[in-house]
Scaffold this active site. Structure first.
Site, PDB file in Angstrom:
ATOM      1  CB  CYS A  77      -0.872  -0.034   1.251  1.00  0.00           C
ATOM      2  SG  CYS A  77      -1.874   1.450   1.473  1.00  0.00           S
ATOM      3  CB  CYS A 192      -3.121   3.621  -5.517  1.00  0.00           C
ATOM      4  SG  CYS A 192      -4.454   2.803  -4.598  1.00  0.00           S
TER       5      CYS A 192
HETATM    6  N1  DGL Z   1      -4.058   0.453  -1.952  1.00  0.00           N
HETATM    7  C1  DGL Z   1      -3.699   1.653  -1.311  1.00  0.00           C
HETATM    8  C2  DGL Z   1      -2.446   2.275  -1.904  1.00  0.00           C
HETATM    9  O1  DGL Z   1      -1.631   1.600  -2.493  1.00  0.00           O
HETATM   10  C3  DGL Z   1      -4.664   2.692  -0.870  1.00  0.00           C
HETATM   11  C4  DGL Z   1      -6.119   2.718  -1.032  1.00  0.00           C
HETATM   12  C5  DGL Z   1      -6.797   3.530   0.064  1.00  0.00           C
HETATM   13  O2  DGL Z   1      -6.990   2.968   1.133  1.00  0.00           O
HETATM   14  O3  DGL Z   1      -7.077   4.726  -0.124  1.00  0.00           O
HETATM   15  O4  DGL Z   1      -2.200   3.432  -1.778  1.00  0.00           O
END
Ligand code: DGL
Length: 269
Positions: A77, A192
């Protein structure tokens, strides 16, 4: 802490985004056991204030370590990694972490036009960490940071329900496309981990073709390089069907979530 080579690899995200990294990791590390943690009770991370989110993630990792004792943890993330990866390493010394941060360096190396866009959550776009990566690796490029409020949520819907509002995807990606003095953006960094799941829709709705940079495989390779046990030898791969689990912090176990997780070889804890 257990010392067996059988300790799991923990994959962590706010939701389903980390599955884009998990699918690469499973190809590279077929004999390993994975625990996928989706902190969906706190989704979306992109909207949180920094101090509150940092405190929340540090506390959650304390509990995850007590419970699962992973050999390594992959913070799949960007929104979390750009905020707490240094703090996680400080608070939990001896626990190896792999972070996921915007792939600005490879984008800067690869662009022909010199126009690069970074598509991320509003949180990742705001981070000093992201600004520092640009200053360090892409000072010769024109980098546009595009914070999207909606794409991570759209990816969640798409993965559960199988469809997505393409006009909404188009509206979110449009600011990535820049034309300047006869040159055009040629690379969009998917900063993301949710976004690779929407990349076909992005290709379809983009005003012109670009290279969509997904760092998932590179992150999985980094994780593999940190394993004490190293890659498995030929013939050493065990059939591990059914041993990988997914943990949702909300406790959610509806049909769509179960079906989606089964599609990634995970059963709900
Ligand atoms: N998957 C997450 C990232 O790589 C974030 C998504 C979220 O919770 O806003 O930033």
């Amino acid at each position: 802490m257990s010392t067996t080579a059988d300790r799991p690899i923990l994959m962590f995200d706010s939701g389903i985004g980390g599955l884009s990294v998990l699918r690469e990791a499973r190809v590279l590390m077929p004999g390993r056991r994975f625990i996928y943690v989706a902190d969906d009770a706190a989704f979306p991370y992109g909207a949180w204030e920094e101090p509150a989110l940092a405190g929340h993630i540090l506390e959650l990792f304390g509990k995850l370590f007590d419970r699962y004792d992973p050999e390594i943890s992959v913070v799949a993330c960007n929104t979390a990694s750009t905020l707490v990866i240094d703090a996680l390493r400080e608070v939990f010394p001896g626990r190896p972490f792999v972070g996921t941060v915007p792939a600005i360096k490879p984008a800067a190396e690869r662009t022909c036009s010199g126009l690069v866009s970074v598509l991320a959550t509003p949180g990742t776009v705001k981070r000093q960490y992201t600004r520092d990566l640009i200053a360090q690796w892409a000072s010769k490029c024109h980098v546009r940071l595009v914070g999207s409020d909606r794409l991570a949520g759209l990816a969640e819907i798409y993965m559960r329900d199988g469809f997505v509002d393409e006009d909404a995807v188009r509206a979110e990606i449009t600011p990535c496309f820049v034309e300047q003095e006869g040159r055009r953006t040629d690379i969009v960094v998917l900063a993301c981990t949710h976004y690779p799941f929407l990349v076909n829709r992005m290709r379809k709705t983009a005003p012109w073709p670009v290279d969509w940079l997904d760092p998932a495989e590179a992150i999985a390779r980094r994780a593999l390089s940190l394993l004490d046990s190293g890659p498995p030898e030929e013939g050493e791969i065990e059939f591990r069907n059914g041993s990988d689990i997914a943990v949702f912090t909300s406790g959610k176990s509806d049909f769509a979530t179960r079906r989606m997780m089964q599609g990634f070889g995970l059963s709900l804890a």
